[in-house]
Design an enzyme around this catalytic site. Structure first.
Site: not given
Length: 346
Positions: A37, A48, A88, A176, A180
């Protein structure tokens, strides 16, 4: 199975599943376009970026791209020239500053659509592999009156008010689940000539993922796996929610999850939906394992509904294709405890 190395894209590359997937792909000699991001080297972003850059075989094989789910057109450059795309990334909590989307479902749907279209536009992408979640595959009946006899790829979580009792007060769980479920259905729609121009689409609704991590803290899903011995109220709420939604808990090891993704890439031709979990166990069985093998912990006692004990895990599609799981429930739970201990959380 395919042979040789490919150029692939992995979205959300610093996440729990994605970072381990990137490591495996690099180890197999593939070139990886990894999206994050934010690539600016500040606070958590620096860790990260450094995590990915420090992976073995990353030099010359790993290229980082800045791309945000809330700006889905960002992914074009990362996908360009790739043969396979692993989507992902997923928005977990809605960005309240977003002017485009009112919730995570809208953001996730828009990103899935844009990434699929980027794959089509690229002209090089053979297969899009989407990391889905078993929260999309509940065997609950549409009217909320109980469970079907088995859970397999034909099961889709009903998105209606009859299941309101399943969701905790925290709106995250419903958001969520809807996100999904809707995203997976939308991604699958590109697996036909009309929408996808010949693009093969695979979705992998993964069970509750446990095991070790490349990250600097215990993964949230790993904490949920051992919530019965953790002093973490939210993790236990999440575990009970999965039981209410799915009847039992589908478990899968992080190593098996990554290998399943790569298996779907290396297969000569594959498309469709494949549930990904090596075990389907009750909370009572999980608690009994902890009580037997880890008597030093105070384990929450569980009492199972007989109706839910009768639900069968009937998904064999991935194994029928030749995939072999290496980790059973005991190994998954034990590895979660090892990870939490290593991180100082137990």
């Amino acid at each position: 199975m395919r042979e040789g190395c490919s150029k692939v894209c992995v979205t959300g590359a610093s996440g729990y599943i994605a970072s381990s997937l990137v490591k495996k792909l690099l180890a197999k000699g593939h070139s990886v376009h990894a999206t994050l991001r934010d690539l600016s080297l500040y606070t958590e972003n620096e860790s990260k970026v450094s995590l990915l850059k420090s992976l073995p075989q990353s030099e010359g094989k790993l290229v980082l791209f800045e791309a945000d789910i809330y700006n889905p057109n960002d992914f074009d450059h990362a996908i360009e020239g790739c043969e396979f795309v692993f989507h992902v990334a997923t928005p977990m909590i809605h960005d309240p500053g977003s002017q485009q989307y009112k919730n995570t479902s809208e953001a996730a749907m828009a990103a899935s659509k844009s990434i699929a279209l980027s794959c089509v536009r690229a002209g090089t992408v053979k297969r899009l592999i989407y990391t889905a979640s078993v929260v999309s595959a509940s065997s609950l009946k549409e009217d909320g009156s109980g469970f079907k006899d088995a859970m397999d790829e034909t099961c889709w979580t009903p998105l209606n008010d009859s299941l309101a009792y399943v969701y905790p007060d925290d709106p995250f769980y419903k958001d969520y689940t809807y996100s999904k479920t809707l995203s997976e259905k939308h991604v699958l729609s590109y697996g036909n000539d009309e929408n996808g121009g010949g693009l093969e689409v695979v979705t992998l609704p993964c069970g509750l993922v446990g095991g070790d991590t490349l990250q600097s803290s215990t993964p949230v899903s790993g904490v949920v796996c051992i919530a019965q011995i953790m002093q973490d109220a939210r993790a236990y709420i999440s575990l009970k929610f999965l039981k209410k939604l799915l009847g039992k808990i589908p478990l899968v090891h992080i190593d098996d999850v990554c290998e399943a993704h790569i298996f779907c890439m290396e297969s000569t031709s594959i498309s469709g939906r494949f549930l990904c979990a090596s075990s389907y166990i009750s909370l009572e069985e999980m608690a009994n394992h902890f009580a037997l093998h880890y008597p030093e912990f105070n384990v929450k006692q569980e009492y199972e509904d007989e109706l839910k004990k009768d639900i069968k895990w009937a998904s064999t599609k991935l194994c029928d294709k030749g995939f072999v799981y290496k980790y059973d429930a005991k190994m998954i739970l034990d590895d979660c405890i090892k990870c939490a201990r290593r991180m100082g959380d137990l």
